[in-house]
Write a protein that holds these residues in place. Structure first.
Motif, PDB file in Angstrom:
ATOM      1  N   TRP A 231      -5.032 -15.285  -3.934  1.00 32.07           N
ATOM      2  CA  TRP A 231      -4.938 -16.047  -5.178  1.00 32.07           C
ATOM      3  C   TRP A 231      -3.525 -15.920  -5.751  1.00 32.07           C
ATOM      4  O   TRP A 231      -3.129 -14.883  -6.277  1.00 32.07           O
ATOM      5  N   SER A 232      -2.767 -16.994  -5.687  1.00 32.07           N
ATOM      6  CA  SER A 232      -1.360 -16.937  -6.097  1.00 32.07           C
ATOM      7  C   SER A 232      -1.178 -17.006  -7.608  1.00 32.07           C
ATOM      8  O   SER A 232      -0.208 -16.481  -8.137  1.00 32.07           O
ATOM      9  N   ASP A 233      -2.076 -17.654  -8.339  1.00 29.74           N
ATOM     10  CA  ASP A 233      -1.943 -17.780  -9.790  1.00 29.74           C
ATOM     11  C   ASP A 233      -2.833 -16.797 -10.547  1.00 29.74           C
ATOM     12  O   ASP A 233      -3.285 -17.078 -11.645  1.00 29.74           O
ATOM     13  N   MET A 234      -3.068 -15.658  -9.958  1.00 24.08           N
ATOM     14  CA  MET A 234      -3.935 -14.669 -10.594  1.00 24.08           C
ATOM     15  C   MET A 234      -3.278 -14.162 -11.886  1.00 24.08           C
ATOM     16  O   MET A 234      -2.079 -13.918 -11.918  1.00 24.08           O
ATOM     17  N   PRO A 235      -4.060 -14.025 -12.937  1.00 17.17           N
ATOM     18  CA  PRO A 235      -3.479 -13.605 -14.217  1.00 17.17           C
ATOM     19  C   PRO A 235      -3.166 -12.113 -14.286  1.00 17.17           C
ATOM     20  O   PRO A 235      -3.398 -11.462 -15.295  1.00 17.17           O
ATOM     21  N   VAL A 236      -2.663 -11.560 -13.202  1.00 19.66           N
ATOM     22  CA  VAL A 236      -2.248 -10.159 -13.171  1.00 19.66           C
ATOM     23  C   VAL A 236      -0.731 -10.145 -13.119  1.00 19.66           C
ATOM     24  O   VAL A 236      -0.138 -10.737 -12.219  1.00 19.66           O
ATOM     25  N   PRO A 237      -0.083  -9.487 -14.072  1.00 13.88           N
ATOM     26  CA  PRO A 237       1.385  -9.527 -14.106  1.00 13.88           C
ATOM     27  C   PRO A 237       2.035  -8.603 -13.075  1.00 13.88           C
ATOM     28  O   PRO A 237       2.707  -7.637 -13.410  1.00 13.88           O
ATOM     29  N   LEU A 238       1.801  -8.883 -11.792  1.00 10.73           N
ATOM     30  CA  LEU A 238       2.419  -8.133 -10.705  1.00 10.73           C
ATOM     31  C   LEU A 238       3.193  -9.092  -9.819  1.00 10.73           C
ATOM     32  O   LEU A 238       2.796 -10.252  -9.648  1.00 10.73           O
ATOM     33  N   GLU A 239       4.274  -8.594  -9.246  1.00 12.12           N
ATOM     34  CA  GLU A 239       4.997  -9.413  -8.288  1.00 12.12           C
ATOM     35  C   GLU A 239       4.149  -9.593  -7.036  1.00 12.12           C
ATOM     36  O   GLU A 239       3.249  -8.817  -6.754  1.00 12.12           O
ATOM     37  N   ARG A 240       4.453 -10.631  -6.278  1.00  9.07           N
ATOM     38  CA  ARG A 240       3.661 -10.988  -5.092  1.00  9.07           C
ATOM     39  C   ARG A 240       3.576  -9.828  -4.098  1.00  9.07           C
ATOM     40  O   ARG A 240       2.509  -9.527  -3.584  1.00  9.07           O
ATOM     41  N   GLN A 241       4.700  -9.169  -3.835  1.00  9.11           N
ATOM     42  CA  GLN A 241       4.688  -8.103  -2.831  1.00  9.11           C
ATOM     43  C   GLN A 241       3.805  -6.932  -3.250  1.00  9.11           C
ATOM     44  O   GLN A 241       3.131  -6.325  -2.428  1.00  9.11           O
ATOM     45  N   TYR A 242       3.775  -6.629  -4.549  1.00 15.41           N
ATOM     46  CA  TYR A 242       2.934  -5.534  -5.023  1.00 15.41           C
ATOM     47  C   TYR A 242       1.459  -5.915  -4.999  1.00 15.41           C
ATOM     48  O   TYR A 242       0.591  -5.079  -4.733  1.00 15.41           O
ATOM     49  N   ARG A 243       1.165  -7.181  -5.273  1.00 10.99           N
ATOM     50  CA  ARG A 243      -0.230  -7.619  -5.197  1.00 10.99           C
ATOM     51  C   ARG A 243      -0.727  -7.568  -3.769  1.00 10.99           C
ATOM     52  O   ARG A 243      -1.866  -7.170  -3.506  1.00 10.99           O
ATOM     53  N   VAL A 244       0.117  -7.940  -2.803  1.00 17.21           N
ATOM     54  CA  VAL A 244      -0.276  -7.895  -1.392  1.00 17.21           C
ATOM     55  C   VAL A 244      -0.479  -6.444  -0.949  1.00 17.21           C
ATOM     56  O   VAL A 244      -1.457  -6.123  -0.263  1.00 17.21           O
ATOM     57  N   MET A 245       0.424  -5.558  -1.379  1.00 17.15           N
ATOM     58  CA  MET A 245       0.269  -4.147  -1.014  1.00 17.15           C
ATOM     59  C   MET A 245      -1.004  -3.561  -1.620  1.00 17.15           C
ATOM     60  O   MET A 245      -1.739  -2.831  -0.943  1.00 17.15           O
ATOM     61  N   LEU A 246      -1.293  -3.887  -2.878  1.00 20.59           N
ATOM     62  CA  LEU A 246      -2.508  -3.391  -3.520  1.00 20.59           C
ATOM     63  C   LEU A 246      -3.756  -3.964  -2.845  1.00 20.59           C
ATOM     64  O   LEU A 246      -4.740  -3.251  -2.623  1.00 20.59           O
ATOM     65  N   GLY A 247      -3.701  -5.246  -2.492  1.00 23.15           N
ATOM     66  CA  GLY A 247      -4.825  -5.865  -1.789  1.00 23.15           C
ATOM     67  C   GLY A 247      -5.085  -5.214  -0.438  1.00 23.15           C
ATOM     68  O   GLY A 247      -6.232  -4.933  -0.076  1.00 23.15           O
ATOM     69  N   CYS A 248      -4.014  -4.938   0.306  1.00 23.00           N
ATOM     70  CA  CYS A 248      -4.168  -4.275   1.605  1.00 23.00           C
ATOM     71  C   CYS A 248      -4.696  -2.861   1.437  1.00 23.00           C
ATOM     72  O   CYS A 248      -5.537  -2.409   2.217  1.00 23.00           O
ATOM     73  N   LEU A 249      -4.220  -2.171   0.416  1.00 24.95           N
ATOM     74  CA  LEU A 249      -4.703  -0.822   0.144  1.00 24.95           C
ATOM     75  C   LEU A 249      -6.196  -0.826  -0.181  1.00 24.95           C
ATOM     76  O   LEU A 249      -6.957   0.027   0.302  1.00 24.95           O
ATOM     77  N   LEU A 250      -6.644  -1.802  -0.969  1.00 26.60           N
ATOM     78  CA  LEU A 250      -8.070  -1.893  -1.289  1.00 26.60           C
ATOM     79  C   LEU A 250      -8.909  -2.198  -0.048  1.00 26.60           C
ATOM     80  O   LEU A 250     -10.012  -1.666   0.111  1.00 26.60           O
ATOM     81  N   ILE A 251      -8.401  -3.039   0.835  1.00 26.73           N
ATOM     82  CA  ILE A 251      -9.141  -3.371   2.061  1.00 26.73           C
ATOM     83  C   ILE A 251      -9.219  -2.160   2.981  1.00 26.73           C
ATOM     84  O   ILE A 251     -10.275  -1.881   3.571  1.00 26.73           O
ATOM     85  N   VAL A 252      -8.133  -1.398   3.088  1.00 32.58           N
ATOM     86  CA  VAL A 252      -8.160  -0.179   3.905  1.00 32.58           C
ATOM     87  C   VAL A 252      -9.127   0.834   3.301  1.00 32.58           C
ATOM     88  O   VAL A 252      -9.902   1.486   4.018  1.00 32.58           O
ATOM     89  N   TYR A 253      -9.112   0.962   1.970  1.00 28.80           N
ATOM     90  CA  TYR A 253     -10.038   1.873   1.303  1.00 28.80           C
ATOM     91  C   TYR A 253     -11.490   1.447   1.543  1.00 28.80           C
ATOM     92  O   TYR A 253     -12.368   2.288   1.772  1.00 28.80           O
ATOM     93  N   ALA A 254     -11.744   0.147   1.524  1.00 26.56           N
ATOM     94  CA  ALA A 254     -13.096  -0.345   1.797  1.00 26.56           C
ATOM     95  C   ALA A 254     -13.518  -0.003   3.228  1.00 26.56           C
ATOM     96  O   ALA A 254     -14.668   0.377   3.464  1.00 26.56           O
ATOM     97  N   ALA A 255     -12.588  -0.123   4.160  1.00 31.03           N
ATOM     98  CA  ALA A 255     -12.905   0.208   5.554  1.00 31.03           C
ATOM     99  C   ALA A 255     -13.232   1.694   5.692  1.00 31.03           C
ATOM    100  O   ALA A 255     -14.176   2.069   6.406  1.00 31.03           O
ATOM    101  N   ILE A 256     -12.474   2.547   5.008  1.00 31.93           N
ATOM    102  CA  ILE A 256     -12.739   3.986   5.069  1.00 31.93           C
ATOM    103  C   ILE A 256     -14.106   4.299   4.469  1.00 31.93           C
ATOM    104  O   ILE A 256     -14.881   5.088   5.028  1.00 31.93           O
ATOM    105  N   ARG A 257     -14.427   3.679   3.341  1.00 36.39           N
ATOM    106  CA  ARG A 257     -15.743   3.886   2.721  1.00 36.39           C
ATOM    107  C   ARG A 257     -16.861   3.421   3.645  1.00 36.39           C
ATOM    108  O   ARG A 257     -17.904   4.062   3.751  1.00 36.39           O
ATOM    109  N   PHE A 258     -16.660   2.286   4.322  1.00 40.86           N
ATOM    110  CA  PHE A 258     -17.684   1.765   5.218  1.00 40.86           C
ATOM    111  C   PHE A 258     -17.900   2.701   6.408  1.00 40.86           C
ATOM    112  O   PHE A 258     -19.040   2.964   6.797  1.00 40.86           O
ATOM    113  N   ILE A 259     -16.814   3.218   6.963  1.00 38.32           N
ATOM    114  CA  ILE A 259     -16.932   4.141   8.096  1.00 38.32           C
ATOM    115  C   ILE A 259     -17.678   5.403   7.673  1.00 38.32           C
ATOM    116  O   ILE A 259     -18.568   5.889   8.380  1.00 38.32           O
TER     117      ILE A 259
END
Length: 74
Positions: free
Chosen positions: A38-66
């Motif tokens: 979501w490019s127009d998300m109302p979160v005041p973060l730069e694109r690169q930080y949003r992508v890093m946070l999104g990837c971190l959340l997905i990795v965390y979800a994978a760890i929780r699932f395992i």
């Protein structure tokens, strides 16, 4: 990996916690994907930080699932 017979033999509390774990896994995956896509998300973060946070959340979800699946086998 997932056996319905072992799921039926669990106590109601164990079944509830397992389903809650699956719901939280799904929440983290969806929220991480939303942050990345979501490019127009109302979160005041730069694109690169949003992508890093999104990837971190997905990795965390994978760890929780395992951990959830390994707990299921015990």
């Amino acid at each position: 990996m997932f056996d319905f017979n072992s799921f039926k033999q669990k106590s109601p509390q164990q079944r509830f916690l397992f389903i809650l774990g699956l719901v939280m896994f799904t929440f983290y995956i969806i929220f991480g994907g939303m942050l990345i896509i979501w490019s127009d998300m109302p979160v005041p973060l730069e694109r690169q930080y949003r992508v890093m946070l999104g990837c971190l959340l997905i990795v965390y979800a994978a760890i929780r699932f395992i951990r959830l699946i390994k707990q299921e086998d015990n």
